[in-house]
Design an enzyme around this catalytic site. Structure first.
Site, PDB file in Angstrom:
ATOM      1  N   ASN A  24      53.227 -46.635 -11.237  1.00 45.78           N
ATOM      2  CA  ASN A  24      54.484 -46.088 -11.792  1.00 45.78           C
ATOM      3  C   ASN A  24      54.328 -46.891 -13.367  1.00 45.78           C
ATOM      4  O   ASN A  24      54.267 -47.938 -13.703  1.00 45.78           O
ATOM      5  CB  ASN A  24      55.836 -46.467 -11.472  1.00 45.78           C
ATOM      6  N   GLU A  77      51.717 -41.498 -12.912  1.00 47.21           N
ATOM      7  CA  GLU A  77      51.743 -41.570 -14.357  1.00 47.21           C
ATOM      8  C   GLU A  77      50.394 -41.685 -15.202  1.00 47.21           C
ATOM      9  O   GLU A  77      49.937 -41.307 -16.172  1.00 47.21           O
ATOM     10  CB  GLU A  77      53.039 -42.435 -15.066  1.00 47.21           C
ATOM     11  N   ASP A  92      69.790 -48.739 -29.888  1.00 45.95           N
ATOM     12  CA  ASP A  92      69.010 -47.621 -28.923  1.00 45.95           C
ATOM     13  C   ASP A  92      68.793 -46.556 -29.734  1.00 45.95           C
ATOM     14  O   ASP A  92      68.978 -46.344 -30.946  1.00 45.95           O
ATOM     15  CB  ASP A  92      69.993 -47.424 -27.455  1.00 45.95           C
TER      16      ASP A  92
END
EC number: 4.1.1.126
Length: 421
Positions: A131, A194, A240
């Site tokens: 992952n 991935e 963010d």
């Protein structure tokens, strides 16, 4: 990394300080590749990934990139990992305390400290395989604190590992090919590999080598080998994708066991809230939304998550309208495919979805507010939206059907053209 930088012809800066200096430069040239010769004795690059630069790196037209990614996703199982442990010989091994010497920036005035923002986190699980994911990581003395979003794959694998052995082996790779960044940003099923997806993006194969903890990693400029522990520490505040500060939370600690770097490494600094951040967050979601809308409206042509919507909250969906109601069905399908979406605009295939003025033209000339706007109250939204009900993660969603009325007929909306000759 150097080959990619040279291909992009970056703006060259002689020197910058890692505290606010790097971020000032990246902000000033947001969206344009920047190469800084000296940050704390290291080279630094930023603003590598935008729609334009990724199109150049992969030699794919901007409007076709979504289909390029979709094709690679469908070939994920065919991706091959070429193990070459001689790659490890390129690296200098350092003690954990040396991370303080790395050119890890402090980006904004209220940030909790220096943050790794472009690091791809690599973990392995015997049941689910590899992952890859990207997380902001706070540097604290000789250990790290990772922001791990609850119920995402890494969070699930972390809790699984805690039950099985009390920690999760991890590698963090910094300064990787954009294929690895895109792979780490992609949302898919937990069984989706991935690393193999990155290989598919690169044409079918990617070189990897094994670290001492057994993890296979792609070639990178800097690598951190460690363990994610059950212990937690304060993480945040930090900026963010919306350019606003996220809250302070208790988040897992990463024990650094070993540091690797190339002899003359280039650190990748990713500006929080910048175009690169938005691009890597949003572009990998577009193929998933396209597939979701296609299941409902097969004539969907393309989709874009807009920069003004932080490449996360706003989508423009382009369809070839066949029947009345296609626009509203596309709106609902887009919301279902990407729950973080807040506003969706559906347009006809004569509208350029990459030109916000053309999209606004469709709204101006093809929308009647009492008939063509869908409002959904109290829906699950994004925690990144500061205007939402953050406690319950609820928001109002708005869909705008900016397609031509078939009842009136397309000729009623015909746009004038001037012949070429």
């Amino acid at each position: 990394m150097r080959e990619i930088i040279n291909k992009l012809n970056p703006i060259i800066i002689d020197k910058a300080d890692k505290k606010f200096g790097v971020s000032r430069i990246l902000k000033k040239y947001d969206g344009k590749p920047v190469y800084i010769k000296d940050v704390n004795g290291f080279e630094v690059v930023g603003n590598l990934c935008s729609r334009e630069t990724l199109s150049k790196i992969f030699n794919v037209k901007k409007e076709d990139f979504i289909f390029f990614m979709l094709d690679a996703m469908e070939k994920e199982k065919e991706g091959k990992l070429k193990i070459n442990n001689k790659l490890k010989e390129k690296y200098i091994v350092e003690i954990p305390e040396n991370i303080k010497n790395w050119p890890i920036p402090i980006y904004y005035e209220k940030d909790a400290g220096a943050y790794i923002t472009s690091g791809v986190v690599v973990v392995y699980d015997k049941d689910y395989g590899y992952n890859l994911s990207i997380h902001r990581i706070l540097v604290k003395d000789d250990y790290l604190v990772i922001r791990m979003v609850e119920q995402r794959h890494l969070h699930f694998l972390y809790n699984k590992a805690l039950k099985e052995k009390g920690y999760l082996d991890v590698a963090i790779v910094i300064g990787v090919h954009p294929a690895v960044l895109l792979a780490g940003s992609t949302s898919a099923d937990i069984t989706f590999d991935e690393l193999k997806f990155a290989a598919a993006l690169l044409g079918g194969e990617i070189g990897v080598f094994e670290l001492d903890n057994g993890l296979l990693v792609p070639e990178a400029e800097f690598i951190i080998e460690g363990k994610i522990l059950p212990e937690v520490d304060d993480e945040g505040p930090f900026v963010d994708i919306t350019g606003t500060y996220d809250i302070v939370r208790k988040q897992p600690i990463i024990k650094i066991e070993k540091l690797y770097r190339k002899e003359k490494p280039i650190f990748h600094a990713l500006l929080p809230g910048g175009i690169e951040h938005k691009t890597l967050m949003g572009m990998p979601q577009e193929p998933r939304i396209l597939k979701g809308v296609r299941n409902t409206v097969p004539t969907v042509k393309n989709i874009v998550l807009t920069e003004g919507g932080c490449c996360w909250l706003h989508a423009v969906v382009q369809i070839e309208k066949r029947t009345e109601g296609d626009g509203k069905n596309a709106i609902l399908a887009a919301f279902a495919s990407h729950p973080s979406l807040k506003h969706v605009i559906v347009v006809d295939d004569d509208i350029n979805i990459f030109d916000i003025n053309d999209v606004e033209y469709a709204i101006a000339t093809r929308v009647q507010g009492d008939k063509d706007i869908v409002i959904i109250s109290g829906a699950k939204g994004s925690s990144l939206d500061p205007s939402s009900d953050l406690k319950n993660k609820l928001t109002a969603k708005v869909g705008v059907d900016a397609t031509m009325s078939l009842i009136k007929g397309r000729e009623h909306f015909e746009r004038a053209k001037i012949p070429d000759k």
